[in-house]
Scaffold this motif. Structure first.
Motif, PDB file in Angstrom:
ATOM      1  N   HIS A  65     -38.499 -67.912 -46.436  1.00  0.00           N
ATOM      2  CA  HIS A  65     -38.635 -69.364 -46.366  1.00  0.00           C
ATOM      3  C   HIS A  65     -39.508 -69.883 -47.512  1.00  0.00           C
ATOM      4  O   HIS A  65     -39.186 -70.876 -48.154  1.00  0.00           O
ATOM      5  CB  HIS A  65     -39.256 -69.725 -45.007  1.00  0.00           C
ATOM      6  N   PHE A  66     -40.608 -69.165 -47.777  1.00  0.00           N
ATOM      7  CA  PHE A  66     -41.500 -69.630 -48.841  1.00  0.00           C
ATOM      8  C   PHE A  66     -40.811 -69.558 -50.196  1.00  0.00           C
ATOM      9  O   PHE A  66     -40.857 -70.484 -50.984  1.00  0.00           O
ATOM     10  CB  PHE A  66     -42.786 -68.791 -48.865  1.00  0.00           C
ATOM     11  N   ARG A  67     -40.131 -68.402 -50.464  1.00  0.00           N
ATOM     12  CA  ARG A  67     -39.481 -68.209 -51.752  1.00  0.00           C
ATOM     13  C   ARG A  67     -38.362 -69.225 -51.952  1.00  0.00           C
ATOM     14  O   ARG A  67     -38.228 -69.825 -53.004  1.00  0.00           O
ATOM     15  CB  ARG A  67     -38.945 -66.771 -51.843  1.00  0.00           C
ATOM     16  N   LYS A  68     -37.567 -69.438 -50.869  1.00  0.00           N
ATOM     17  CA  LYS A  68     -36.397 -70.310 -50.993  1.00  0.00           C
ATOM     18  C   LYS A  68     -36.768 -71.790 -51.038  1.00  0.00           C
ATOM     19  O   LYS A  68     -36.246 -72.550 -51.840  1.00  0.00           O
ATOM     20  CB  LYS A  68     -35.439 -70.081 -49.799  1.00  0.00           C
ATOM     21  N   ASN A  69     -37.684 -72.192 -50.121  1.00  0.00           N
ATOM     22  CA  ASN A  69     -37.896 -73.624 -49.918  1.00  0.00           C
ATOM     23  C   ASN A  69     -39.204 -74.168 -50.457  1.00  0.00           C
ATOM     24  O   ASN A  69     -39.338 -75.369 -50.650  1.00  0.00           O
ATOM     25  CB  ASN A  69     -37.824 -73.955 -48.418  1.00  0.00           C
ATOM     26  N   LEU A  70     -40.199 -73.308 -50.646  1.00  0.00           N
ATOM     27  CA  LEU A  70     -41.514 -73.840 -51.008  1.00  0.00           C
ATOM     28  C   LEU A  70     -41.994 -73.433 -52.394  1.00  0.00           C
ATOM     29  O   LEU A  70     -42.661 -74.205 -53.066  1.00  0.00           O
ATOM     30  CB  LEU A  70     -42.562 -73.422 -49.964  1.00  0.00           C
ATOM     31  N   PHE A  71     -41.686 -72.204 -52.825  1.00  0.00           N
ATOM     32  CA  PHE A  71     -42.126 -71.806 -54.157  1.00  0.00           C
ATOM     33  C   PHE A  71     -41.309 -72.589 -55.181  1.00  0.00           C
ATOM     34  O   PHE A  71     -40.089 -72.634 -55.075  1.00  0.00           O
ATOM     35  CB  PHE A  71     -41.938 -70.303 -54.338  1.00  0.00           C
ATOM     36  N   PRO A  72     -41.954 -73.272 -56.143  1.00  0.00           N
ATOM     37  CA  PRO A  72     -41.189 -74.101 -57.080  1.00  0.00           C
ATOM     38  C   PRO A  72     -40.125 -73.282 -57.819  1.00  0.00           C
ATOM     39  O   PRO A  72     -40.375 -72.156 -58.237  1.00  0.00           O
ATOM     40  CB  PRO A  72     -42.250 -74.617 -58.055  1.00  0.00           C
ATOM     41  N   ALA A  73     -38.947 -73.857 -57.959  1.00  0.00           N
ATOM     42  CA  ALA A  73     -37.869 -73.193 -58.691  1.00  0.00           C
ATOM     43  C   ALA A  73     -38.322 -72.947 -60.132  1.00  0.00           C
ATOM     44  O   ALA A  73     -39.123 -73.719 -60.670  1.00  0.00           O
ATOM     45  CB  ALA A  73     -36.627 -74.075 -58.683  1.00  0.00           C
ATOM     46  N   PRO A  74     -37.836 -71.860 -60.766  1.00  0.00           N
ATOM     47  CA  PRO A  74     -38.289 -71.523 -62.128  1.00  0.00           C
ATOM     48  C   PRO A  74     -38.215 -72.726 -63.075  1.00  0.00           C
ATOM     49  O   PRO A  74     -39.136 -72.954 -63.862  1.00  0.00           O
ATOM     50  CB  PRO A  74     -37.323 -70.416 -62.554  1.00  0.00           C
ATOM     51  N   ALA A  75     -37.160 -73.514 -62.967  1.00  0.00           N
ATOM     52  CA  ALA A  75     -36.973 -74.650 -63.864  1.00  0.00           C
ATOM     53  C   ALA A  75     -38.058 -75.704 -63.670  1.00  0.00           C
ATOM     54  O   ALA A  75     -38.340 -76.491 -64.566  1.00  0.00           O
ATOM     55  CB  ALA A  75     -35.598 -75.273 -63.628  1.00  0.00           C
ATOM     56  N   ASP A  76     -38.644 -75.701 -62.448  1.00  0.00           N
ATOM     57  CA  ASP A  76     -39.643 -76.730 -62.138  1.00  0.00           C
ATOM     58  C   ASP A  76     -41.062 -76.297 -62.434  1.00  0.00           C
ATOM     59  O   ASP A  76     -42.004 -77.045 -62.212  1.00  0.00           O
ATOM     60  CB  ASP A  76     -39.542 -77.119 -60.656  1.00  0.00           C
ATOM     61  N   GLN A  77     -41.230 -75.027 -62.913  1.00  0.00           N
ATOM     62  CA  GLN A  77     -42.584 -74.544 -63.128  1.00  0.00           C
ATOM     63  C   GLN A  77     -43.133 -74.983 -64.477  1.00  0.00           C
ATOM     64  O   GLN A  77     -43.676 -74.196 -65.234  1.00  0.00           O
ATOM     65  CB  GLN A  77     -42.631 -73.021 -63.000  1.00  0.00           C
ATOM     66  N   THR A  78     -42.966 -76.258 -64.793  1.00  0.00           N
ATOM     67  CA  THR A  78     -43.480 -76.781 -66.054  1.00  0.00           C
ATOM     68  C   THR A  78     -44.224 -78.071 -65.766  1.00  0.00           C
ATOM     69  O   THR A  78     -44.006 -78.703 -64.737  1.00  0.00           O
ATOM     70  CB  THR A  78     -42.339 -77.104 -67.024  1.00  0.00           C
ATOM     71  N   TRP A  79     -45.105 -78.446 -66.696  1.00  0.00           N
ATOM     72  CA  TRP A  79     -45.873 -79.678 -66.496  1.00  0.00           C
ATOM     73  C   TRP A  79     -44.954 -80.883 -66.540  1.00  0.00           C
ATOM     74  O   TRP A  79     -45.189 -81.868 -65.848  1.00  0.00           O
ATOM     75  CB  TRP A  79     -46.975 -79.805 -67.547  1.00  0.00           C
ATOM     76  N   SER A  80     -43.877 -80.791 -67.336  1.00  0.00           N
ATOM     77  CA  SER A  80     -43.002 -81.966 -67.439  1.00  0.00           C
ATOM     78  C   SER A  80     -42.290 -82.220 -66.120  1.00  0.00           C
ATOM     79  O   SER A  80     -42.034 -83.372 -65.756  1.00  0.00           O
ATOM     80  CB  SER A  80     -41.995 -81.786 -68.580  1.00  0.00           C
ATOM     81  N   ALA A  81     -41.982 -81.144 -65.370  1.00  0.00           N
ATOM     82  CA  ALA A  81     -41.362 -81.334 -64.060  1.00  0.00           C
ATOM     83  C   ALA A  81     -42.310 -82.102 -63.147  1.00  0.00           C
ATOM     84  O   ALA A  81     -41.906 -83.035 -62.449  1.00  0.00           O
ATOM     85  CB  ALA A  81     -41.007 -79.986 -63.448  1.00  0.00           C
ATOM     86  N   PHE A  82     -43.600 -81.700 -63.179  1.00  0.00           N
ATOM     87  CA  PHE A  82     -44.613 -82.419 -62.389  1.00  0.00           C
ATOM     88  C   PHE A  82     -44.665 -83.880 -62.811  1.00  0.00           C
ATOM     89  O   PHE A  82     -44.649 -84.774 -61.992  1.00  0.00           O
ATOM     90  CB  PHE A  82     -46.002 -81.814 -62.660  1.00  0.00           C
ATOM     91  N   ARG A  83     -44.723 -84.065 -64.175  1.00  0.00           N
ATOM     92  CA  ARG A  83     -44.877 -85.421 -64.691  1.00  0.00           C
ATOM     93  C   ARG A  83     -43.720 -86.303 -64.252  1.00  0.00           C
ATOM     94  O   ARG A  83     -43.916 -87.446 -63.871  1.00  0.00           O
ATOM     95  CB  ARG A  83     -44.963 -85.381 -66.234  1.00  0.00           C
ATOM     96  N   SER A  84     -42.508 -85.743 -64.281  1.00  0.00           N
ATOM     97  CA  SER A  84     -41.359 -86.585 -63.961  1.00  0.00           C
ATOM     98  C   SER A  84     -41.387 -86.987 -62.484  1.00  0.00           C
ATOM     99  O   SER A  84     -41.073 -88.121 -62.145  1.00  0.00           O
ATOM    100  CB  SER A  84     -40.049 -85.874 -64.331  1.00  0.00           C
TER     101      SER A  84
END
Lengths: 252, 229
Positions: free
Chosen positions: B98-117
């Protein structure tokens, strides 16, 4: 949604039966090993029992933290004390020379000890923290007679399970199990910070139980009763009981 | 299913902990740093409320009724409920990924720009997109992970550090925090952060449709399940 299959139903039934019998076995084991506190009934019983059982398993013989002399609080905080009765004031007038500690109940040799008698036992001094359930605390040096020495001298019977201790105030008493009664740091304290124990801190005699909160350290102690049952001495959540509805075990 | 059951048990436990925690706090609304602290030592800070004890100098002319007896009983019982439920949740979450699938941020989202957006979207008050209803965005994921794996464990740690019995067995639990009063102060701040999370969490549920979100969390039936494939 799929219908519940017979197999699932049977499995769930078996699991529930196993769970219930497991709990029953655990409850019996806990009782046998003295892991059930006297206030284990009622809606708060499960939480209270878990806390007491886990702490007894984890810390039956652990020592309360002791501190260096430099950490002794310069001005310790004395909580409110109840108005003291005439007999106390009379004893105070006589410098507590006539103060007696009566030991009765499940002991082969009941006794009535003066402060001088108590001081003839081996003396222990320890710098520990007094912690109030309200949240505040202070560190002081406590000097006194270990309770276990007195119990040994009175030849406590092997079936004894609790020690009830009474204050000169008739509405004030409390009790501890043998893990605390036999604990080396549980002191009948008659001195504090290099002086006689002040009345505001429970003088002339206070039972200090450093592994529990301050309310278990009853002030002006004049009687110890050794017993195997606390019937009539503990009623959890009863505002008229000496604990004002506070939990019997105060290690948390 | 397990996520939903553990969620609601946690809700009940947390509310009980919060109410009784405030009640216990009222008996001494002063905080200190280090090992000791009491009405005769200078506080780190005070909460400007009346107290349920006459010995605390609050500036108020009256004393509130003492409710610490049942509050303390319930606080620790609710803490047990939270800890045991949390254990079931974490173990099953690891087991079912559950953590890996639903809670750990997807690899593409592990960037500051993903946070910023995501943050920019919130600041613009942009309406949620379809995808936001099927999965958590990176900000949600990181927040949930912080609550589950940082704040709640810290609350338990700082809480246990105040237990005289537990301290006797494991003194490092309190000495590592700088003393008993430090542990109490930290326990207070961790609780504040958890309450902040609760406010934002409930606000988001309300903003995205209270009735729908509640129905989903209670029944487990997603309102937009068709898009889930």
């Amino acid at each position: 949604m799929s219908k519940i299959s017979r197999r699932k139903f049977v499995t769930a039934g078996l699991a529930a039966t196993a769970g219930v019998s497991g709990l029953a076995v655990a409850a019996n084991l806990a009782k046998h090993y003295g892991l059930v506190p006297p206030d284990s009934g009622g809606i708060y019983g499960p939480g209270e029992t878990l806390t007491y059982a886990v702490q007894r398993l984890l810390a039956r013989n652990s020592l309360a933290r002791e501190f260096p002399r430099s950490m002794v609080s310069k001005i310790p905080f004395a909580n409110e004390i109840p108005p003291l009765n005439e007999s106390f004031k009379r004893l105070q007038g006589g410098g507590f020379a006539n103060w007696r500690l009566v030991i009765d109940g499940m002991v082969a040799r009941p006794a009535s000890l003066s402060l001088a008698d108590l001081k003839s036992f081996s003396v222990r001094s320890q710098i520990t923290e007094v912690v109030c359930e309200e949240g505040w605390s202070y560190v002081a040096e406590w000097i006194g007679t270990p309770l276990f020495e007195v119990l040994r001298a009175c030849e406590m019977l092997p079936e004894a399970r609790y020690v009830v201790y009474f204050s000169v105030d008739p509405d004030w008493w409390d009790s501890i199990d043998m893990a605390d009664a036999q604990h080396p740091q549980t002191l009948l304290a008659w001195a504090m910070n290099d002086g006689d124990l002040p009345v505001a801190f429970g003088g002339p005699l206070r039972l200090r139980v450093p592994r529990q909160l301050g309310y278990k350290s009853v002030k002006f102690v004049n009687r110890l009763m050794v017993t195997d049952s606390l019937k009539g001495f503990v009623s959890a959540l009863d505002p008229k009981s000496p604990n004002f509805g506070y939990s019997w075990y105060a290690g948390i | 299913m397990l996520v939903r059951v553990t969620h609601w048990i946690t809700v009940i436990s947390f509310i009980a902990l919060l109410v009784t925690g405030v009640e216990i706090l009222i008996s001494h609304p002063r905080f200190y740093w280090g090992e000791v602290g009491n009405s005769r030592t200078p506080p780190l800070f005070k909460i400007p409320i009346p107290s349920s004890r006459a010995t605390v100098p609050t500036g108020y002319g009256y004393v509130l009724p003492d409710q610490n007896g049942w509050s303390r009983y319930l606080h620790f019982e609710a803490a047990w409920a939270l800890v045991l439920t949390g254990l079931v949740y974490v173990i099953s979450g690891l087991w079912t990924r559950h953590f890996r699938k639903n809670l750990f941020p997807a690899p593409a989202d592990q960037t500051w720009s993903a946070f910023r957006s995501v943050i920019a979207k919130h600041l613009r008050l942009a309406p949620p997109e379809r995808a936001d209803f099927c999965s958590y965005n990176v900000l949600q994921r990181v927040t949930y992970l912080l609550v589950i794996f940082v704040l709640v464990p810290l609350a338990i740690w700082t809480g246990l550090a105040m237990s005289s019995g537990f301290n006797a067995a494991m003194p490092w639990v309190v000495t590592s925090l700088g003393g008993r009063q430090s542990a109490r102060t930290l326990h207070f701040f961790v609780s504040i952060f958890l309450v902040l999370f609760l406010f934002v969490h409930v606000a988001m549920v309300v903003l995205t449709g209270f009735a729908t979100r509640m129905r989903e969390m209670i029944t487990g039936l997603a309102a937009v399940s068709e898009e889930r494939t």
